[in-house]
Design a protein around this motif. Structure first.
Motif, PDB file in Angstrom:
ATOM      1  N   PRO A  28      73.263 -11.101  56.575  1.00  0.00           N
ATOM      2  CA  PRO A  28      73.847 -10.534  55.354  1.00  0.00           C
ATOM      3  C   PRO A  28      72.799  -9.938  54.413  1.00  0.00           C
ATOM      4  N   GLU A  29      71.627 -10.569  54.327  1.00  0.00           N
ATOM      5  CA  GLU A  29      70.566 -10.027  53.475  1.00  0.00           C
ATOM      6  C   GLU A  29      70.090  -8.672  53.994  1.00  0.00           C
ATOM      7  N   THR A  33      70.903  -4.518  52.211  1.00  0.00           N
ATOM      8  CA  THR A  33      69.913  -3.516  51.803  1.00  0.00           C
ATOM      9  C   THR A  33      70.512  -2.114  51.803  1.00  0.00           C
ATOM     10  N   GLY A  34      71.600  -1.914  52.548  1.00  0.00           N
ATOM     11  CA  GLY A  34      72.250  -0.605  52.599  1.00  0.00           C
ATOM     12  C   GLY A  34      71.645   0.360  53.599  1.00  0.00           C
ATOM     13  N   PHE A  35      70.631  -0.072  54.346  1.00  0.00           N
ATOM     14  CA  PHE A  35      69.992   0.826  55.308  1.00  0.00           C
ATOM     15  C   PHE A  35      70.692   0.863  56.661  1.00  0.00           C
ATOM     16  N   PHE A  36      71.598  -0.076  56.899  1.00  0.00           N
ATOM     17  CA  PHE A  36      72.268  -0.172  58.193  1.00  0.00           C
ATOM     18  C   PHE A  36      73.778  -0.107  58.030  1.00  0.00           C
ATOM     19  N   HIS A  67      66.176   6.259  57.388  1.00  0.00           N
ATOM     20  CA  HIS A  67      66.715   5.024  56.821  1.00  0.00           C
ATOM     21  C   HIS A  67      65.943   3.818  57.365  1.00  0.00           C
ATOM     22  N   LEU A  68      65.742   3.807  58.681  1.00  0.00           N
ATOM     23  CA  LEU A  68      65.033   2.687  59.292  1.00  0.00           C
ATOM     24  C   LEU A  68      63.593   2.612  58.799  1.00  0.00           C
ATOM     25  N   ALA A  76      61.570  -4.854  54.914  1.00  0.00           N
ATOM     26  CA  ALA A  76      61.423  -5.710  56.097  1.00  0.00           C
ATOM     27  C   ALA A  76      60.343  -6.780  55.975  1.00  0.00           C
ATOM     28  N   PRO A  77      59.145  -6.462  55.469  1.00  0.00           N
ATOM     29  CA  PRO A  77      58.116  -7.513  55.422  1.00  0.00           C
ATOM     30  C   PRO A  77      58.549  -8.752  54.627  1.00  0.00           C
ATOM     31  N   LYS A  78      59.211  -8.557  53.517  1.00  0.00           N
ATOM     32  CA  LYS A  78      59.669  -9.673  52.689  1.00  0.00           C
ATOM     33  C   LYS A  78      60.741 -10.495  53.417  1.00  0.00           C
ATOM     34  N   ILE A  79      61.671  -9.811  54.066  1.00  0.00           N
ATOM     35  CA  ILE A  79      62.747 -10.504  54.782  1.00  0.00           C
ATOM     36  C   ILE A  79      62.195 -11.220  56.016  1.00  0.00           C
TER      37      ILE A  79
END
Length: 101
Positions: A28-29, A33-36, A67-68, A76-79
């Motif tokens: 869900p996180e 992000t709205g990128f996918f 987008h990716l 991505a690094p934080k997640i």
């Protein structure tokens, strides 16, 4: 369409916790992000079940490579760090990017 595939091998002793965490928190996180546009979580069946764990593929679909790339460079690094903190050496992941043809 761009498919961002994250393949994860997770140790058996934390597998149930990891599945719940992925479904309730991590995925869900990522989606928030709205990128996918969509995702799938699949368990690999072609390998034998043993004490080393199980392998899963989490597939996220992005509309464009841009987008990716933005996701990978900004969010991505934080997640990903949250996964490492929570599961450490109990999981191993590698990532691939595919384009629909």
């Amino acid at each position: 369409m761009i498919l961002y595939n994250v393949t994860v091998n997770i140790d058996s002793d934390v597998e149930d916790d990891w599945i719940g965490w992925m479904k309730d928190i991590h995925i869900p996180e990522v989606m928030d992000t709205g990128f996918f546009m969509e995702y799938r979580m699949m368990k690999m069946l072609s390998e034998g079940q043993d004490d080393t764990g199980s392998t899963y593929a989490i597939q996220y679909m992005a509309e464009t490579l841009g987008h990716l790339e933005t996701y990978l460079n900004t969010v991505a690094p934080k997640i990903q760090k949250k996964s490492i903190i929570r599961y450490g050496t109990k999981m191993a992941a590698f990532r691939t990017v595919l384009e629909e043809v």
